[in-house]
Design a protein around this motif. Structure first.
Motif, PDB file in Angstrom:
ATOM      1  N   VAL A  26       0.828  -1.207   0.000  1.00  0.00           N
ATOM      2  CA  VAL A  26       0.000   0.000   0.000  1.00  0.00           C
ATOM      3  C   VAL A  26       0.859   1.251   0.000  1.00  0.00           C
ATOM      4  N   ILE A  27       1.879   1.258   0.870  1.00  0.00           N
ATOM      5  CA  ILE A  27       2.749   2.441   0.953  1.00  0.00           C
ATOM      6  C   ILE A  27       3.475   2.655  -0.368  1.00  0.00           C
ATOM      7  N   ARG A  28       3.965   1.557  -0.957  1.00  0.00           N
ATOM      8  CA  ARG A  28       4.676   1.709  -2.228  1.00  0.00           C
ATOM      9  C   ARG A  28       3.743   2.208  -3.331  1.00  0.00           C
ATOM     10  N   GLY A  29       2.490   1.660  -3.351  1.00  0.00           N
ATOM     11  CA  GLY A  29       1.555   2.094  -4.384  1.00  0.00           C
ATOM     12  C   GLY A  29       1.209   3.566  -4.291  1.00  0.00           C
ATOM     13  N   TYR A  30       0.889   4.044  -3.063  1.00  0.00           N
ATOM     14  CA  TYR A  30       0.568   5.457  -2.905  1.00  0.00           C
ATOM     15  C   TYR A  30       1.777   6.336  -3.181  1.00  0.00           C
ATOM     16  N   THR A  31       2.945   5.856  -2.831  1.00  0.00           N
ATOM     17  CA  THR A  31       4.150   6.649  -3.104  1.00  0.00           C
ATOM     18  C   THR A  31       4.362   6.811  -4.606  1.00  0.00           C
ATOM     19  N   GLU A  32       4.139   5.729  -5.344  1.00  0.00           N
ATOM     20  CA  GLU A  32       4.273   5.817  -6.803  1.00  0.00           C
ATOM     21  C   GLU A  32       3.247   6.783  -7.394  1.00  0.00           C
ATOM     22  N   LEU A  33       2.029   6.733  -6.835  1.00  0.00           N
ATOM     23  CA  LEU A  33       0.998   7.664  -7.318  1.00  0.00           C
ATOM     24  C   LEU A  33       1.397   9.108  -7.061  1.00  0.00           C
ATOM     25  N   VAL A  68      -2.270  12.052  -8.168  1.00  0.00           N
ATOM     26  CA  VAL A  68      -3.191  12.376  -7.084  1.00  0.00           C
ATOM     27  C   VAL A  68      -3.410  13.877  -7.097  1.00  0.00           C
ATOM     28  N   ASP A  69      -4.657  14.279  -7.210  1.00  0.00           N
ATOM     29  CA  ASP A  69      -4.952  15.706  -7.235  1.00  0.00           C
ATOM     30  C   ASP A  69      -4.918  16.285  -5.830  1.00  0.00           C
ATOM     31  N   GLU A  70      -5.009  17.554  -5.725  1.00  0.00           N
ATOM     32  CA  GLU A  70      -4.910  18.226  -4.439  1.00  0.00           C
ATOM     33  C   GLU A  70      -6.055  17.861  -3.523  1.00  0.00           C
ATOM     34  N   ARG A  71      -7.216  17.595  -4.083  1.00  0.00           N
ATOM     35  CA  ARG A  71      -8.368  17.270  -3.237  1.00  0.00           C
ATOM     36  C   ARG A  71      -8.202  15.910  -2.556  1.00  0.00           C
ATOM     37  N   ARG A  72      -7.589  14.928  -3.212  1.00  0.00           N
ATOM     38  CA  ARG A  72      -7.410  13.586  -2.628  1.00  0.00           C
ATOM     39  C   ARG A  72      -6.099  13.439  -1.878  1.00  0.00           C
ATOM     40  N   ARG A  73      -5.204  14.410  -1.956  1.00  0.00           N
ATOM     41  CA  ARG A  73      -3.891  14.266  -1.318  1.00  0.00           C
ATOM     42  C   ARG A  73      -3.988  14.058   0.193  1.00  0.00           C
ATOM     43  N   PRO A  74      -4.823  14.790   0.950  1.00  0.00           N
ATOM     44  CA  PRO A  74      -4.893  14.528   2.403  1.00  0.00           C
ATOM     45  C   PRO A  74      -5.344  13.107   2.723  1.00  0.00           C
ATOM     46  N   ASP A  75      -6.273  12.574   1.962  1.00  0.00           N
ATOM     47  CA  ASP A  75      -6.729  11.212   2.216  1.00  0.00           C
ATOM     48  C   ASP A  75      -5.618  10.202   1.949  1.00  0.00           C
ATOM     49  N   VAL A  76      -4.854  10.435   0.877  1.00  0.00           N
ATOM     50  CA  VAL A  76      -3.737   9.522   0.571  1.00  0.00           C
ATOM     51  C   VAL A  76      -2.680   9.587   1.660  1.00  0.00           C
ATOM     52  N   LEU A  77      -2.380  10.778   2.100  1.00  0.00           N
ATOM     53  CA  LEU A  77      -1.389  10.907   3.169  1.00  0.00           C
ATOM     54  C   LEU A  77      -1.866  10.231   4.455  1.00  0.00           C
ATOM     55  N   ARG A  78      -3.192  10.331   4.729  1.00  0.00           N
ATOM     56  CA  ARG A  78      -3.720   9.657   5.912  1.00  0.00           C
ATOM     57  C   ARG A  78      -3.568   8.152   5.792  1.00  0.00           C
ATOM     58  N   ARG A  79      -3.849   7.618   4.574  1.00  0.00           N
ATOM     59  CA  ARG A  79      -3.705   6.177   4.380  1.00  0.00           C
ATOM     60  C   ARG A  79      -2.243   5.761   4.529  1.00  0.00           C
ATOM     61  N   GLU A 126      -1.016   3.021   7.354  1.00  0.00           N
ATOM     62  CA  GLU A 126      -0.283   1.808   7.025  1.00  0.00           C
ATOM     63  C   GLU A 126       1.097   1.805   7.679  1.00  0.00           C
ATOM     64  N   ALA A 127       1.751   2.962   7.727  1.00  0.00           N
ATOM     65  CA  ALA A 127       3.048   3.031   8.393  1.00  0.00           C
ATOM     66  C   ALA A 127       2.912   2.758   9.885  1.00  0.00           C
ATOM     67  N   ALA A 128       1.845   3.315  10.494  1.00  0.00           N
ATOM     68  CA  ALA A 128       1.619   3.065  11.925  1.00  0.00           C
ATOM     69  C   ALA A 128       1.312   1.589  12.172  1.00  0.00           C
ATOM     70  N   ARG A 129       0.500   1.025  11.266  1.00  0.00           N
ATOM     71  CA  ARG A 129       0.187  -0.406  11.421  1.00  0.00           C
ATOM     72  C   ARG A 129       1.449  -1.256  11.297  1.00  0.00           C
ATOM     73  N   MET A 130       2.288  -0.945  10.315  1.00  0.00           N
ATOM     74  CA  MET A 130       3.511  -1.711  10.150  1.00  0.00           C
ATOM     75  C   MET A 130       4.459  -1.495  11.328  1.00  0.00           C
TER      76      MET A 130
END
Length: 542
Positions: free
Chosen positions: A325-332, A338-349, A353-357
């Motif tokens: 998940v982290i690698r996929g969002y990083t590539e995006l 990722v547009d500006e409107r979805r960027r906060p949600d992606v950063l939250r995800r 995932e980092a906290a879970r790992m």
């Protein structure tokens, strides 16, 4: 005649050969070094091993006979030797006794003949007098008169062809000769001669009866010895085979185990308490015990390796998901997709995932520490205070859930404060993750008995667990169905919380368990050792 040049190698002093001239020694050393470096000599297999600390002992030669044959042969040989020695000693003793009796008879008869010498002097009556003295016995009598006349007679034995007076010792005047053995063509005789002037009287007894008696005794002893040796050999074979049968069983069992039959054991033919009385029986029990321990150790090792493989596989699988998940969002983000409107949600995800790992890695490190050092520190802990703090933390995360506490004001246990806090936190987090918010929970802290350990239980009114799920609830990376958090859109659990609870409680010297059934809620409990309350001047933890 050898010259000095010929004798020089034999008479040369030791120091002369050990100290050659300097130039000759240097040349020889150079030649030897060149030869050794060019072609090292092969080791001679016939040379004995060099003595010293590093030398190995010679291998012992294997015996040609088996233990059974050696014992039987040794027993029969010793018995035959004992019978032979006993038979020879008895034959010698019997012969000596018979010869002594013969000598006593001759000495008694000689005394009677010497005392009746006056009657022997009467002309014409000496034969009758001697016959009256010796009587009808086996005595051989020879009488030689002064004029050379010879009279010979015997009661039961035939007369030898040669007069015994010709080869017997001459008696002293007025006395008798010592007892002597003389040999004739007819056999050996034990004789004594008496000087009864003017006549000489010889009394003799044949030694053939003594020889025949001793020969008969030896024949009987040989026959009896053979029978005894045969019977003893059969009895020894029966007993030795029966007593050494456990060794054969051990050898057969070892061969079977070497062939892969790990469950084979040496059979016991009797009650173990009776088997312990014999050396072979104790060896059998010791071998069976050793095999059981080896089998248990191998089984434990196999289980440990299987758990390790499963643990590594599960850990790899669990860590792969957040990393993907982290690698996929990083590539995006890097590709600008990722547009500006979805960027906060992606950063939250990404953060989730980092906290879970991170939490999973921390849990794995904690489990690894428990595996490496299963003993935690032990100090007096007020478990009631720890339970109240854990409930307060759980209510801070989820204030709408009802969590009750059933505990005394203070209750002391022996344990580690941080470990007990994590145990209760994981149990309440398990309630929060697998039960809806409407399900209430209760933490119970009560002593078991008057002075027994302390039982801590976390109960909920959730859906409960199936029996197959309850058996694996403390396994690592095991998840019993879907969780409430995942159903609400949150991240699923790692499956390590209850594994940490079980490992921590066991490291504290306690035990852990679960009581549940579908639709009746779940109660996860653990028991830890109790501890006396700290003294007035001391300060406990909790």
């Amino acid at each position: 005649m050898p010259t000095d040049r010929d004798r020089q190698p034999a008479d040369q002093p030791a120091d002369q050969s050990a100290d050659p001239p300097a130039d000759q020694s240097a040349d020889q050393s150079a030649d030897q070094s060149a030869d050794q470096s060019a072609d090292p000599p092969a080791a001679d297999s016939t040379d004995p091993p060099a003595a010293g600390p590093g030398a190995t002992d010679r291998p012992r030669r294997a015996p040609r006979w088996s233990l059974r044959r050696s014992l039987i042969a040794g027993t029969v040989s010793l018995t035959c030797a004992a019978l032979l020695i006993t038979g020879a000693a008895s034959a010698v003793a019997l012969r000596q006794q018979l010869m002594d009796r013969t000598d006593d008879q001759l000495a008694t008869a000689a005394t009677l003949v010497a005392s009746g010498s006056r009657q022997l002097a009467l002309a014409g009556k000496r034969d009758q007098t001697v016959r009256a003295v010796v009587g009808p016995t086996e005595f051989l009598v020879e009488i030689r008169t002064g004029d050379g006349g010879l009279t010979r007679f015997a009661s039961t034995t035939p007369l030898p062809s040669t007069p015994l007076l010709d080869i017997a010792p001459v008696p002293p005047p007025g006395g008798q000769s010592p007892l002597t053995t003389v040999t004739t063509a007819a056999g050996k005789y034990r004789v004594v001669t008496i000087d009864a002037a003017p006549t000489v009287v010889l009394l003799g007894l044949p030694t053939a009866p003594v020889r025949d008696t001793v020969a008969r005794l030896l024949g009987i002893e040989v026959l009896v010895s053979l029978v005894v040796a045969l019977l003893l050999g059969l009895l020894a074979r029966t007993l030795i085979v029966a007593r050494l049968r456990p060794l054969d069983d051990i050898a057969h069992t070892a061969a079977a185990i070497a062939g892969g039959q790990w469950d084979r054991r040496v059979p016991l033919a009797d009650d173990p308490r009776r088997v312990r009385r014999t050396e072979a029986g104790r060896l059998t029990l010791a071998v069976n015990g050793m095999l059981d321990r080896i089998h248990a150790a191998l089984a434990a090792r196999a289980r440990s390796e299987e758990r390790m493989r499963s643990f590594v596989a599960d850990a790899s699988h669990e860590l792969r998901t957040p990393l993907t998940v982290i690698r996929g969002y990083t590539e995006l983000l890097r590709a600008g997709m990722v547009d500006e409107r979805r960027r906060p949600d992606v950063l939250r995800r990404l953060d989730d995932e980092a906290a879970r790992m991170s939490k999973m890695v921390v849990d794995l490190l904690f489990l690894a520490r428990l595996d490496a050092e299963p003993q935690l520190r032990s100090e007096p802990i007020d478990i009631a205070v720890v339970a109240r703090d854990a409930i307060a933390d759980a209510l801070a995360v989820e204030p709408e859930r009802v969590i009750a506490l059933d505990a005394p004001a203070h209750l002391w246990v022996a344990g580690d404060l941080d470990a007990l806090r994590q145990v209760l936190a994981n149990l309440l987090a398990n309630v929060r993750a697998h039960t809806p918010v409407e399900a209430s929970a209760e933490v119970s802290v009560r002593p078991v008995g008057v002075a027994g350990p302390v039982r801590v239980a976390v109960c909920d009114t959730g859906p409960g667990l199936a029996p197959e799920a309850a058996e694996r609830i403390f396994d690592r990376f095991y998840r019993a169905g879907g969780s409430a958090a995942a159903a609400d859109g949150g991240a699923p659990g790692s499956g390590l919380g209850l594994a940490i609870v079980a490992g921590t409680v066991r490291a504290l010297g306690g035990e852990v368990g679960v009581d549940t059934s579908p639709g009746a809620g779940t109660t996860i409990w653990f028991i830890v050792p109790a501890a006396p309350p700290p003294a007035a001047g001391e300060r406990g933890t909790g």
